[in-house]
Design a protein around this motif. Structure first.
Motif, PDB file in Angstrom:
ATOM      1  N   LEU A 197       0.793  -1.225   0.000  1.00 27.77           N
ATOM      2  CA  LEU A 197       0.000   0.000   0.000  1.00 27.77           C
ATOM      3  C   LEU A 197       0.828   1.280   0.000  1.00 27.77           C
ATOM      4  CD1 LEU A 197      -2.794  -1.046   2.510  1.00 27.77           C
ATOM      5  CD2 LEU A 197      -2.796  -1.181   0.016  1.00 27.77           C
ATOM      6  N   GLY A 198       2.093   1.208   0.379  1.00 31.24           N
ATOM      7  CA  GLY A 198       2.889   2.434   0.303  1.00 31.24           C
ATOM      8  C   GLY A 198       4.040   2.469   1.283  1.00 31.24           C
ATOM      9  N   PHE A 199       5.016   3.353   0.981  1.00 31.34           N
ATOM     10  CA  PHE A 199       6.129   3.664   1.878  1.00 31.34           C
ATOM     11  C   PHE A 199       5.826   5.001   2.559  1.00 31.34           C
ATOM     12  CE2 PHE A 199       8.329   1.212  -1.525  1.00 31.34           C
ATOM     13  CZ  PHE A 199       8.784   0.160  -0.750  1.00 31.34           C
ATOM     14  N   TYR A 200       6.007   5.054   3.870  1.00 33.41           N
ATOM     15  CA  TYR A 200       5.728   6.259   4.640  1.00 33.41           C
ATOM     16  C   TYR A 200       6.933   6.623   5.502  1.00 33.41           C
ATOM     17  CZ  TYR A 200       0.737   5.850   3.563  1.00 33.41           C
ATOM     18  OH  TYR A 200      -0.471   5.787   2.922  1.00 33.41           O
ATOM     19  N   ALA A 201       7.074   7.921   5.767  1.00 36.22           N
ATOM     20  CA  ALA A 201       8.013   8.353   6.797  1.00 36.22           C
ATOM     21  C   ALA A 201       7.408   8.013   8.153  1.00 36.22           C
ATOM     22  CB  ALA A 201       8.275   9.855   6.684  1.00 36.22           C
ATOM     23  N   GLN A 202       8.252   7.816   9.126  1.00 36.10           N
ATOM     24  CA  GLN A 202       7.762   7.501  10.466  1.00 36.10           C
ATOM     25  C   GLN A 202       7.439   8.789  11.216  1.00 36.10           C
ATOM     26  OE1 GLN A 202      10.489   5.885  13.513  1.00 36.10           O
ATOM     27  NE2 GLN A 202       9.071   4.171  13.704  1.00 36.10           N
ATOM     28  N   ASP A 203       6.303   8.812  11.878  1.00 29.53           N
ATOM     29  CA  ASP A 203       5.907   9.951  12.708  1.00 29.53           C
ATOM     30  C   ASP A 203       5.304   9.396  13.989  1.00 29.53           C
ATOM     31  OD1 ASP A 203       5.019  12.218  13.910  1.00 29.53           O
ATOM     32  OD2 ASP A 203       3.752  12.906  12.270  1.00 29.53           O
ATOM     33  N   GLU A 204       6.118   9.356  15.046  1.00 33.15           N
ATOM     34  CA  GLU A 204       5.664   8.754  16.292  1.00 33.15           C
ATOM     35  C   GLU A 204       4.585   9.578  16.980  1.00 33.15           C
ATOM     36  OE1 GLU A 204       9.144   8.146  18.598  1.00 33.15           O
ATOM     37  OE2 GLU A 204       9.886   6.473  17.362  1.00 33.15           O
ATOM     38  N   THR A 205       4.408  10.842  16.556  1.00 30.81           N
ATOM     39  CA  THR A 205       3.368  11.670  17.163  1.00 30.81           C
ATOM     40  C   THR A 205       1.999  11.384  16.554  1.00 30.81           C
ATOM     41  OG1 THR A 205       3.688  13.490  15.581  1.00 30.81           O
ATOM     42  CG2 THR A 205       5.057  13.492  17.558  1.00 30.81           C
ATOM     43  N   ALA A 206       1.978  10.757  15.375  1.00 34.61           N
ATOM     44  CA  ALA A 206       0.709  10.430  14.734  1.00 34.61           C
ATOM     45  C   ALA A 206       0.118   9.180  15.368  1.00 34.61           C
ATOM     46  CB  ALA A 206       0.909  10.218  13.237  1.00 34.61           C
ATOM     47  N   GLY A 247       3.852   9.082   8.896  1.00 27.55           N
ATOM     48  CA  GLY A 247       4.042  10.477   8.519  1.00 27.55           C
ATOM     49  C   GLY A 247       3.739  10.665   7.050  1.00 27.55           C
ATOM     50  N   GLU A 248       4.609  11.378   6.379  1.00 27.59           N
ATOM     51  CA  GLU A 248       4.426  11.708   4.968  1.00 27.59           C
ATOM     52  C   GLU A 248       4.462  10.455   4.100  1.00 27.59           C
ATOM     53  OE1 GLU A 248       6.890  14.143   1.465  1.00 27.59           O
ATOM     54  OE2 GLU A 248       7.649  13.991   3.518  1.00 27.59           O
ATOM     55  N   LEU A 249       3.570  10.413   3.115  1.00 22.07           N
ATOM     56  CA  LEU A 249       3.617   9.338   2.125  1.00 22.07           C
ATOM     57  C   LEU A 249       4.814   9.570   1.209  1.00 22.07           C
ATOM     58  CD1 LEU A 249       2.409   6.891   0.613  1.00 22.07           C
ATOM     59  CD2 LEU A 249       1.044   8.526  -0.718  1.00 22.07           C
ATOM     60  N   LEU A 250       5.746   8.643   1.215  1.00 23.49           N
ATOM     61  CA  LEU A 250       6.950   8.764   0.392  1.00 23.49           C
ATOM     62  C   LEU A 250       6.713   8.242  -1.016  1.00 23.49           C
ATOM     63  CD1 LEU A 250       9.549   7.559   3.051  1.00 23.49           C
ATOM     64  CD2 LEU A 250       8.896   9.906   2.498  1.00 23.49           C
ATOM     65  N   SER A 251       6.002   7.128  -1.111  1.00 25.17           N
ATOM     66  CA  SER A 251       5.702   6.552  -2.428  1.00 25.17           C
ATOM     67  C   SER A 251       4.578   5.542  -2.264  1.00 25.17           C
ATOM     68  CB  SER A 251       6.933   5.877  -3.024  1.00 25.17           C
ATOM     69  OG  SER A 251       6.599   5.235  -4.241  1.00 25.17           O
ATOM     70  N   GLY A 252       3.633   5.586  -3.195  1.00 27.37           N
ATOM     71  CA  GLY A 252       2.550   4.609  -3.173  1.00 27.37           C
ATOM     72  C   GLY A 252       2.863   3.378  -3.986  1.00 27.37           C
ATOM     73  N   THR A 253       4.034   3.352  -4.600  1.00 26.67           N
ATOM     74  CA  THR A 253       4.416   2.210  -5.431  1.00 26.67           C
ATOM     75  C   THR A 253       5.791   1.699  -5.029  1.00 26.67           C
ATOM     76  OG1 THR A 253       5.395   3.668  -7.119  1.00 26.67           O
ATOM     77  CG2 THR A 253       3.069   3.054  -7.384  1.00 26.67           C
TER      78      THR A 253
END
Length: 311
Positions: free
Chosen positions: A189-198, A203-209
């Protein structure tokens, strides 16, 4: 003759330095002109000279790793081959980007790890300055691990695979490519940055593919999100429309015999649920940007699963 007066005078080139008059190995006088009144014995004096200027050699590093300059009394020493000793010097090292100072070495032994380094120079001197390449750690987290098959990290240019042991110390900057594959019947489903506060840690979507290429410039954590496949279950979606995709504010859902819709974050947290017979539509304007999963149920209980991107 006894009681005569003798004068000893020495002259020497500008590049030489007078060390003194010596007799039988002992210093007799430190001035280049010496007068002996009333000679009462034999004299055998030696005038000792030494080079006035000495050479400071800096070695052990490349210009791409960093730079070093020498200060004397606050001024930069421009000619390292003409340093008059004794000299109190200060060696200042500055590492280039993605490098750090390892230390100053003399005769292979570490003499200082910090800059500036104070040096007293009494003759020809060689100082080795060593810089090291900065390294960082790559780590990955998996959301939906039950759906994951494999995650591979490679160097983008060469295609060489990094083992997980390599992930702990990757030289910077590094152009890397991460490839994620899902099990049969599942979906990446995607690569994301880690955001422990979320709430979901994303965190930010880095890539959906997949694969996804990036430049690593420091410690990096990538969250790899997997989920069930988006294939239709039990009923045809030929008449189902879920739009727009990507969406900014309102997600419209149209079709026949529809019952309800559920929206989940990529990590599986339910964000929204509503009957499709009501006028309420999924309001996604307050959701964080990223990838989301929807499930649309018909009145017979069958379901269609899909995904959309929130801008």
């Amino acid at each position: 003759d006894i009681y005569d007066s003798l004068t000893f005078i020495v002259s020497y080139p500008e590049d030489e330095k007078f060390l003194g008059w010596y007799e039988n190995g002992a210093l007799f006088a430190s001035t280049d002109t010496v007068v002996v009144d009333s000679v009462m014995r034999d004299y055998a004096l030696t005038a000792r000279l030494a080079p006035r200027y000495y050479n400071l050699t800096l070695s052990g590093f490349e210009a791409s790793e960093g730079s070093v300059w020498v200060l004397q009394g606050g001024d930069t020493v421009k000619d390292l081959s003409r340093i008059e000793v004794p000299a109190s010097l200060s060696l200042v090292a500055q590492a280039a980007e993605y490098h750090t100072l390892d230390g100053f070495y003399a005769n292979g032994s570490l003499v200082s790890r910090t800059s500036p380094f104070a040096l007293t120079m009494n003759g020809d001197t060689t100082v080795e300055v060593r810089f090291t390449r900065q390294t960082a750690t790559f780590s990955r987290e998996i959301v939906g691990a039950d759906y994951a098959s494999n995650i591979v990290l490679t160097y983008t240019e060469s295609g060489d695979t990094l083992t997980q042991a390599d992930w702990a110390s990757i030289e910077l900057p590094a152009e890397l490519t991460i490839t994620a594959s899902a099990l049969e019947g599942a979906e990446f489903l995607g690569f994301y940055a880690q955001d422990e506060t979320a709430g979901d840690g994303l965190g930010e979507l880095l890539s959906g593919t997949s694969p996804f290429s990036f430049v690593m410039t420091g410690d990096t954590t990538v969250v790899c999100v997997f989920g069930p496949g988006s294939a239709n279950e039990d009923f045809s979606s030929s008449n189902l429309r879920v739009y727009p995709n990507p969406v900014r504010d309102v997600l419209y859902i149209q079709g026949e015999n529809l019952d309800k819709v559920e929206i989940f974050s990529a990590s599986g947290v339910k964000m929204f649920e509503s009957k499709l017979s009501s006028p309420e539509l999924p309001q996604v304007g307050n959701m964080q940007s990223g990838l989301y999963i929807y499930r649309v149920y018909d009145k017979d209980g069958a379901v269609v699963t899909g995904r959309f991107v929130k801008m």
